[in-house]
Motif scaffolding. Structure first.
Motif, short mmCIF file in Angstrom:
data_model
loop_
_atom_site.label_atom_id
_atom_site.label_comp_id
_atom_site.label_asym_id
_atom_site.label_seq_id
_atom_site.Cartn_x
_atom_site.Cartn_y
_atom_site.Cartn_z
N ASP A 187 0.85 -1.13 -0.15
CA ASP A 187 0.21 0.06 0.00
C ASP A 187 0.85 1.35 -0.11
N ARG A 188 2.21 1.02 0.17
CA ARG A 188 2.89 2.27 -0.19
C ARG A 188 3.46 2.64 -1.64
N ILE A 189 3.08 1.58 -2.20
CA ILE A 189 3.34 1.67 -3.82
C ILE A 189 2.07 2.35 -4.31
N LEU A 190 1.92 3.71 -4.64
CA LEU A 190 0.78 4.34 -5.26
C LEU A 190 0.67 3.84 -6.74
N SER A 191 -0.56 4.07 -7.01
CA SER A 191 -1.05 3.74 -8.32
C SER A 191 -0.65 5.14 -9.15
N GLU A 192 -0.15 4.52 -10.51
CA GLU A 192 0.18 5.61 -11.63
C GLU A 192 -1.24 6.42 -11.91
N ALA A 193 -0.79 7.71 -12.45
CA ALA A 193 -1.60 8.64 -12.87
C ALA A 193 -2.33 7.86 -14.21
N ALA A 197 -1.09 15.91 -10.14
CA ALA A 197 -0.79 16.58 -8.87
C ALA A 197 -0.25 15.59 -7.91
N ILE A 198 0.77 16.04 -6.95
CA ILE A 198 1.52 15.08 -6.24
C ILE A 198 0.39 14.59 -5.11
N PRO A 199 0.33 13.12 -4.76
CA PRO A 199 -0.41 12.84 -3.94
C PRO A 199 0.01 13.17 -2.47
N GLU A 200 -1.05 13.46 -1.48
CA GLU A 200 -0.51 13.80 -0.15
C GLU A 200 -0.33 12.37 0.55
N VAL A 201 0.76 12.28 1.23
CA VAL A 201 0.91 10.98 2.18
C VAL A 201 1.63 11.28 3.45
N LYS A 202 1.72 10.61 4.36
CA LYS A 202 2.52 10.82 5.67
C LYS A 202 3.82 10.48 5.36
N GLY A 203 4.88 11.20 5.37
CA GLY A 203 6.20 10.87 5.54
C GLY A 203 6.82 11.24 4.09
N PRO A 204 7.82 10.49 3.80
CA PRO A 204 8.54 10.62 2.75
C PRO A 204 7.83 10.19 1.42
N LEU A 205 7.90 10.78 0.33
CA LEU A 205 7.56 10.44 -1.04
C LEU A 205 8.59 10.49 -2.01
N VAL A 206 8.77 9.29 -2.55
CA VAL A 206 9.67 9.26 -3.61
C VAL A 206 9.00 9.14 -5.01
N ILE A 207 9.11 10.13 -5.79
CA ILE A 207 8.53 10.14 -7.26
C ILE A 207 9.59 10.07 -8.29
N GLU A 208 9.29 9.08 -9.02
CA GLU A 208 10.12 8.64 -10.37
C GLU A 208 9.53 9.31 -11.83
N GLY A 209 10.44 10.07 -12.23
CA GLY A 209 9.97 10.27 -13.66
C GLY A 209 10.08 9.39 -14.72
N ALA A 210 9.98 9.49 -15.84
CA ALA A 210 10.16 8.60 -17.14
C ALA A 210 11.29 8.74 -17.84
N GLY A 211 12.25 8.02 -17.89
CA GLY A 211 13.59 8.11 -18.81
C GLY A 211 14.41 9.57 -18.19
N GLY A 212 14.67 10.29 -19.17
CA GLY A 212 15.42 11.36 -18.69
C GLY A 212 14.48 12.71 -18.41
N ALA A 213 15.15 13.73 -17.98
CA ALA A 213 14.37 14.99 -17.37
C ALA A 213 13.63 15.44 -18.62
N LEU A 214 14.11 15.43 -19.74
CA LEU A 214 13.47 16.18 -20.98
C LEU A 214 12.66 15.24 -21.68
N VAL A 215 12.01 14.26 -21.18
CA VAL A 215 11.20 13.42 -21.91
C VAL A 215 9.86 14.22 -22.17
N PRO A 216 9.15 13.94 -23.42
CA PRO A 216 7.82 14.49 -23.53
C PRO A 216 6.68 14.01 -22.87
N LEU A 217 5.92 14.59 -22.57
CA LEU A 217 4.64 13.82 -22.10
C LEU A 217 3.47 14.33 -23.25
#
Length: 215
Positions: free
Chosen positions: A61-67, A93-113
């Motif tokens: 339950d600490r692994i949040l579902s993808e948008a 929008a960043i989900p609200e959780v208690k404690g640290p949240l690690v957010i992982e992007g996709a590929g490199g920083a300049l990957v287009p959405l």
């Protein structure tokens, strides 16, 4: 050690396939936090959330579902287009959780959405601090410095570098110096890659004190 980290931390990379997901899993486990991959492109044989669930040691339950969860292993803009999906920033929008949240992007920083929006643009909207994962080998100086400069051009707060791979003392020295960003250390390749081996490697090789100081 466990540092007192309470703000979200975004993990991005200088390229795809450099071990960013493994590092994110190790970091989330080390912090005892949550993990979120907002946009997953590629689900065969599994997505990054499943990889992190296997390796982090965190409760499921600490692994949040993808948008957005897209099947095609490609740039998110292409994967979304192939499935007739429009990626909307409102759903990122960043989900609200208690404690640290690690957010992982996709590929490199300049990957287009999409045709106009890059992941780095979303980082800027979030206003969250970013940690850059980099390869240790040839080419990493250029890729790392380009990534840091691109993020700073958008006023993104780059708070650390993490190297992944075999030892390369000169790259480990010169990249943080030129980038003006502290290094958290180097996560070596792990064989076998198991939750226990990853947790031990993170404790042994990665210093998260700079993160705690920056947050």
């Amino acid at each position: 050690m466990r540092a007192r980290v309470t703000r979200p931390i975004v993990v991005t990379g200088t390229d795809t396939g450099i071990g960013k997901t493994v590092f994110a899993a190790g970091l989330a486990g080390l912090l005892g936090g949550h993990y979120w991959k907002p946009v997953q492109a590629g689900t065969d044989p599994e997505g990054d959330s499943e990889t992190v669930a296997r390796l982090s040691g965190l409760p499921r339950d600490r692994i949040l579902s993808e948008a957005y969860r897209l099947k095609l292993a490609a740039s998110p803009h292409l994967a979304a287009r192939e499935e007739g999906v429009s990626i909307e920033t409102g759903r990122l929008a960043i989900p609200e959780v208690k404690g640290p949240l690690v957010i992982e992007g996709a590929g490199g920083a300049l990957v287009p959405l999409d045709e106009a929006l890059l992941f780095a643009d979303v980082f800027a909207i979030w206003g969250a601090p970013v940690l850059v994962c980099a390869r240790t080998g040839l080419g990493t100086i250029n890729h790392s410095l380009l990534t840091v400069r691109a993020l700073r051009a958008l006023d993104v707060d780059v708070i650390g570098l993490a190297f992944i791979g075999d030892p390369h003392p000169e790259n480990a020295r010169i990249v943080p110096k030129l980038a003006g960003v502290p290094s958290l250390g180097r996560l070596p390749w792990l064989d076998p890659l198991t939750p226990g081996a990853l947790a031990e490697a993170m404790r042994t090789h990665i210093d998260i004190v700079p993160l705690a100081r920056a947050l």
